[in-house]
Design an enzyme around this catalytic site. Structure first.
Site, mmCIF file in Angstrom:
data_model
loop_
_atom_site.group_PDB
_atom_site.id
_atom_site.type_symbol
_atom_site.label_atom_id
_atom_site.label_comp_id
_atom_site.label_asym_id
_atom_site.label_seq_id
_atom_site.Cartn_x
_atom_site.Cartn_y
_atom_site.Cartn_z
ATOM 1 N N GLY A 283 -0.920 -14.268 -26.545
ATOM 2 C CA GLY A 283 -1.754 -13.578 -25.555
ATOM 3 C C GLY A 283 -1.882 -12.078 -25.777
ATOM 4 O O GLY A 283 -1.179 -11.470 -26.596
ATOM 5 N N ASP A 284 -2.788 -11.546 -24.972
ATOM 6 C CA ASP A 284 -3.103 -10.138 -25.039
ATOM 7 C C ASP A 284 -1.901 -9.250 -24.691
ATOM 8 O O ASP A 284 -1.614 -8.258 -25.357
ATOM 9 C CB ASP A 284 -4.232 -9.924 -24.008
ATOM 10 C CG ASP A 284 -4.904 -8.619 -24.214
ATOM 11 O OD1 ASP A 284 -5.243 -8.323 -25.367
ATOM 12 O OD2 ASP A 284 -5.073 -7.885 -23.213
ATOM 13 N N LEU A 285 -1.185 -9.637 -23.658
ATOM 14 C CA LEU A 285 -0.047 -8.830 -23.229
ATOM 15 C C LEU A 285 1.007 -8.758 -24.331
ATOM 16 O O LEU A 285 1.555 -7.694 -24.634
ATOM 17 C CB LEU A 285 0.583 -9.425 -21.964
ATOM 18 C CG LEU A 285 1.776 -8.626 -21.461
ATOM 19 C CD1 LEU A 285 1.327 -7.453 -20.615
ATOM 20 C CD2 LEU A 285 2.751 -9.488 -20.686
ATOM 21 N N LYS B 281 0.604 -9.067 -27.503
ATOM 22 C CA LYS B 281 0.157 -8.257 -28.643
ATOM 23 C C LYS B 281 0.085 -6.769 -28.292
ATOM 24 O O LYS B 281 0.478 -5.915 -29.065
ATOM 25 C CB LYS B 281 -1.216 -8.755 -29.116
ATOM 26 C CG LYS B 281 -1.127 -10.110 -29.812
ATOM 27 C CD LYS B 281 -2.429 -10.476 -30.476
ATOM 28 C CE LYS B 281 -3.142 -11.506 -29.650
ATOM 29 N NZ LYS B 281 -4.372 -12.011 -30.160
ATOM 30 N N VAL C 213 3.338 -26.650 -22.383
ATOM 31 C CA VAL C 213 4.380 -26.403 -21.370
ATOM 32 C C VAL C 213 4.685 -27.621 -20.498
ATOM 33 O O VAL C 213 5.741 -27.690 -19.864
ATOM 34 C CB VAL C 213 4.018 -25.208 -20.450
ATOM 35 C CG1 VAL C 213 4.081 -23.912 -21.215
ATOM 36 C CG2 VAL C 213 2.674 -25.389 -19.784
ATOM 37 N N ASP D 30 6.833 -5.312 -12.466
ATOM 38 C CA ASP D 30 5.728 -4.490 -11.973
ATOM 39 C C ASP D 30 5.743 -3.312 -12.927
ATOM 40 O O ASP D 30 6.617 -2.436 -12.828
ATOM 41 C CB ASP D 30 5.978 -4.032 -10.536
ATOM 42 C CG ASP D 30 4.800 -3.226 -10.022
ATOM 43 O OD1 ASP D 30 4.233 -2.435 -10.796
ATOM 44 O OD2 ASP D 30 4.431 -3.393 -8.851
ATOM 45 N N HIS D 31 4.811 -3.285 -13.863
ATOM 46 C CA HIS D 31 4.961 -2.318 -14.956
ATOM 47 C C HIS D 31 4.868 -0.867 -14.481
ATOM 48 O O HIS D 31 5.325 0.036 -15.161
ATOM 49 C CB HIS D 31 3.970 -2.599 -16.096
ATOM 50 C CG HIS D 31 2.562 -2.209 -15.807
ATOM 51 N ND1 HIS D 31 1.744 -2.929 -14.982
ATOM 52 C CD2 HIS D 31 1.809 -1.162 -16.231
ATOM 53 C CE1 HIS D 31 0.557 -2.348 -14.909
ATOM 54 N NE2 HIS D 31 0.561 -1.272 -15.664
ATOM 55 N N HIS E 229 1.589 -2.667 -7.196
ATOM 56 C CA HIS E 229 1.812 -1.277 -7.607
ATOM 57 C C HIS E 229 1.814 -0.283 -6.437
ATOM 58 O O HIS E 229 2.699 0.553 -6.328
ATOM 59 C CB HIS E 229 0.741 -0.841 -8.613
ATOM 60 C CG HIS E 229 0.533 -1.827 -9.737
ATOM 61 N ND1 HIS E 229 1.581 -2.473 -10.344
ATOM 62 C CD2 HIS E 229 -0.582 -2.265 -10.360
ATOM 63 C CE1 HIS E 229 1.099 -3.275 -11.282
ATOM 64 N NE2 HIS E 229 -0.203 -3.169 -11.313
ATOM 65 N N LYS F 190 -10.005 7.758 -15.128
ATOM 66 C CA LYS F 190 -8.703 7.098 -14.995
ATOM 67 C C LYS F 190 -7.706 8.126 -14.472
ATOM 68 O O LYS F 190 -7.585 9.224 -15.027
ATOM 69 C CB LYS F 190 -8.245 6.610 -16.376
ATOM 70 C CG LYS F 190 -6.800 6.183 -16.469
ATOM 71 C CD LYS F 190 -6.642 4.714 -16.188
ATOM 72 C CE LYS F 190 -5.184 4.280 -16.313
ATOM 73 N NZ LYS F 190 -4.968 2.964 -15.716
HETATM 74 C C1 BG6 Z 1 -2.663 -4.374 -13.768
HETATM 75 C C2 BG6 Z 1 -3.943 -4.879 -13.175
HETATM 76 O O1 BG6 Z 1 -1.566 -4.781 -13.001
HETATM 77 O O2 BG6 Z 1 -2.687 -2.951 -13.813
HETATM 78 C C3 BG6 Z 1 -5.138 -4.366 -13.931
HETATM 79 O O3 BG6 Z 1 -3.942 -6.301 -13.199
HETATM 80 C C4 BG6 Z 1 -5.085 -2.864 -14.073
HETATM 81 O O4 BG6 Z 1 -6.355 -4.759 -13.307
HETATM 82 C C5 BG6 Z 1 -3.736 -2.411 -14.591
HETATM 83 O O5 BG6 Z 1 -6.110 -2.469 -14.961
HETATM 84 C C6 BG6 Z 1 -3.611 -0.905 -14.570
HETATM 85 O O6 BG6 Z 1 -2.449 -0.526 -15.250
HETATM 86 P P1 BG6 Z 1 -2.330 0.909 -15.914
HETATM 87 O O7 BG6 Z 1 -0.949 0.956 -16.463
HETATM 88 O O8 BG6 Z 1 -3.391 0.998 -16.957
HETATM 89 O O9 BG6 Z 1 -2.582 1.894 -14.815
#
Ligand code: BG6
Length: 495
Positions: free
Chosen positions: A15-17, A19, A86, A177-178, A240, A345
């Site tokens: 997946g994208d994440l 990579k 899975v 939660d990144h 977030h 952004k």
């Molecule tokens: C994700 C969302 O949790 O956070 C995305 O699903 C969003 O839609 C992204 O683009 C934003 O993360 P960041 O780190 O780019 O601010």
């Protein structure tokens, strides 16, 4: 036991994440020695890749670090690919055999991390099979990392949590939660608890309002299918924004430890007022982008995006006001806003302080000008793309007379420094290796966040209204401005 000896199995390895974030982060940890040579990664997904193909993908994902061929090859050689369905029990047996072999080869001592980076529909099935097929019968630690979304509402999140709890204990579960891995989010605690000048005035006697903005320039891109079911409220506010809010609002923890911080965050979330339907309508607004321009590029409207319903009522923007009913925050609005295709952004927090009790400069006879209203003191925390803080204070304008002038004291981390600070995922992965859950969300936090968000969602679903449109490239619909104007306030950040 060395916690660096570990087998990481990634469900969603193609997946994208994986990579974009996981392989680069693992590489940085490897370079820095946070992963020793005693580690292996198994990537799984449906498609039938060979190890060689997988190695190429891994190497490609770390190419921007410009490793030497040998370094890239050494790193990639720790990666193994296993095509996997899975739902198929037999496939877990194959996976288990491979795990045992790798364990022996790399002397991993039974430590296992499972990273669930795929559709949440499968989380329950995966964890139950891990157990039933004996993949957790090793002697080391077992940890599971779970990507968002953790459920779709309170009920589905509870069900998912129950399923995971049948297999893993709360201490073994790392809900990502990144945002909690971002440098400046972690800095909120430093600003608050390492500076007497802030902590002593961090309450409703001195703070007028707090504003949290998470603006994105991008639209929904190729995620229309997911996003149309989710919307900005679930995509950004449930996780977030409420996490940021709880870090800003919580009481000082007794110690800077996982347990103490979680305790305080949960209390803060539980103090957020649960709105009635009428209060939701008064305090929350949404929007949906229509076509517009950003930096001379034109963008189509949300309803014309791929995999989005042409009559979609999904919001791509949300702004709102939360109130926290406790001694510290009673009466202080926490305004939040987030959206896709906004002007630029940027994630930032503005803490707006109250006015001085009397403006002695008003109509000052010594000044040539009529004194305007004093600007508020504002503490701004810049989360991204620049990182730092600023404090606006009033000084005297140079020259004759007495005119006050707002001055910004500013600190921004340099581009070099930002470049070299670990990325959120790198920090969070290291936390998992170290068994530190401080920067992950506890179930009680997730549950309470869903309860809050469900209230809002339910009202909107009932109303079945098309969200007000806003042109791509603006900061949302006019309703988002009116939300503050009706309370005689305005958004401090106006890009
Ligand atoms: C994700 C969302 O949790 O956070 C995305 O699903 C969003 O839609 C992204 O683009 C934003 O993360 P960041 O780190 O780019 O601010």
């Amino acid at each position: 036991m060395d916690t660096k000896n570990v087998l990481i199995t990634i469900f969603g390895g193609t997946g994208d994440l994986a990579k974009r974030k996981l392989y680069p982060s693992l590489f940085r940890l490897y370079q820095k020695g946070n992963l020793s040579d005693n580690f292996a990664v198994i990537g799984t997904a449906r498609r039938p890749w060979s190890d060689e193909t997988y190695h190429e993908v891994v190497k490609e994902s770390i190419a921007s670090f410009q490793p030497s061929d040998k370094e890239a090859q050494d790193f990639a050689s720790h990666f193994y690919y296993q095509s996997h369905n899975v739902k198929d029990t037999d496939h877990y047996d194959v996976l288990n055999n491979l795990s045992d072999r790798l364990d022996e080869k790399y002397d991993i001592q039974g430590n296992r991390i499972f990273y669930l980076a795929m559709s949440p529909n499968f989380f329950g099935t995966i964890v139950s099979r891990l157990k039933s097929q004996g993949m957790l019968d090793t002697k080391g630690y077992h940890r599971v990392i779970i990507e968002k979304p953790f459920g779709n509402d309170y009920q589905s999140a509870t069900q998912l949590n129950d399923e995971i709890n049948q297999v893993f204990s709360e201490e073994e579960i790392y809900r990502i939660d990144h945002y909690l891995g971002k440098e400046m989010i972690q800095n909120i605690s430093a600003i608050r608890f390492a500076n007497l000048i802030f902590e002593s005035i961090w309450n409703n006697r001195y703070i007028d309002n707090i504003q949290i903005s998470l603006a994105e320039e991008v639209g929904v891109e190729e995620r229309g299918g997911y996003y149309d079911q989710s919307g900005a409220l679930k995509d950004m506010v449930q996780n977030h924004i409420l996490q940021m809010l709880s870090l800003l609002a919580m009481e000082p923890p007794v110690a800077f430890s996982e347990k103490e911080i979680r305790t305080e965050k949960i209390k803060a979330l539980e103090s957020i007022r649960m709105y009635s339907e009428e209060e939701v309508r008064n305090n929350f607004v949404r929007g949906q982008y229509v076509e517009g321009e950003i930096d001379n590029h034109s963008f189509k409207g949300y309803r014309d995006e791929e995999n989005v319903d042409e009559n979609s009522l999904t919001e791509t923007f949300v702004a709102g006001k939360f109130l926290i009913d406790n001694f510290r925050w009673s009466g202080v609005p926490f305004y939040i806003r987030t959206g896709k295709h906004l002007t630029e952004k940027g994630t930032r927090i503005n803490v707006v302080f109250k006015q001085v009790p009397v403006n002695v400069f008003k109509n000052s006879v010594t000044g040539p000008y009529e004194q305007k209203r004093l600007e508020p003191n504002v503490l701004t925390i810049y989360i991204q793309p620049t990182e730092g803080f600023s404090l606006t204070i009033n000084g005297k304008e140079i020259g004759q007379g007495f005119q006050t002038d707002p001055i910004k004291l500013e600190h921004r981390n340099s581009a070099d420094l930002i470049e070299n600070t670990p990325e959120a995922y790198e920090k969070l992965l290291l936390d998992v290796l170290n068994g530190d859950g401080t920067n992950f969300t506890h179930w009680d936090e997730v549950a309470q966040s869903w309860r809050i968000v469900d209230r809002i969602r339910e009202t909107w679903d009932k109303d079945q209204k098309t969200p007000p449109g806003y042109s791509a490239g603006t900061m949302g619909p006019k309703e988002a401005y009116q939300l503050l104007e009706k309370e005689d306030r305005h958004w401090i950040w106006e890009p």
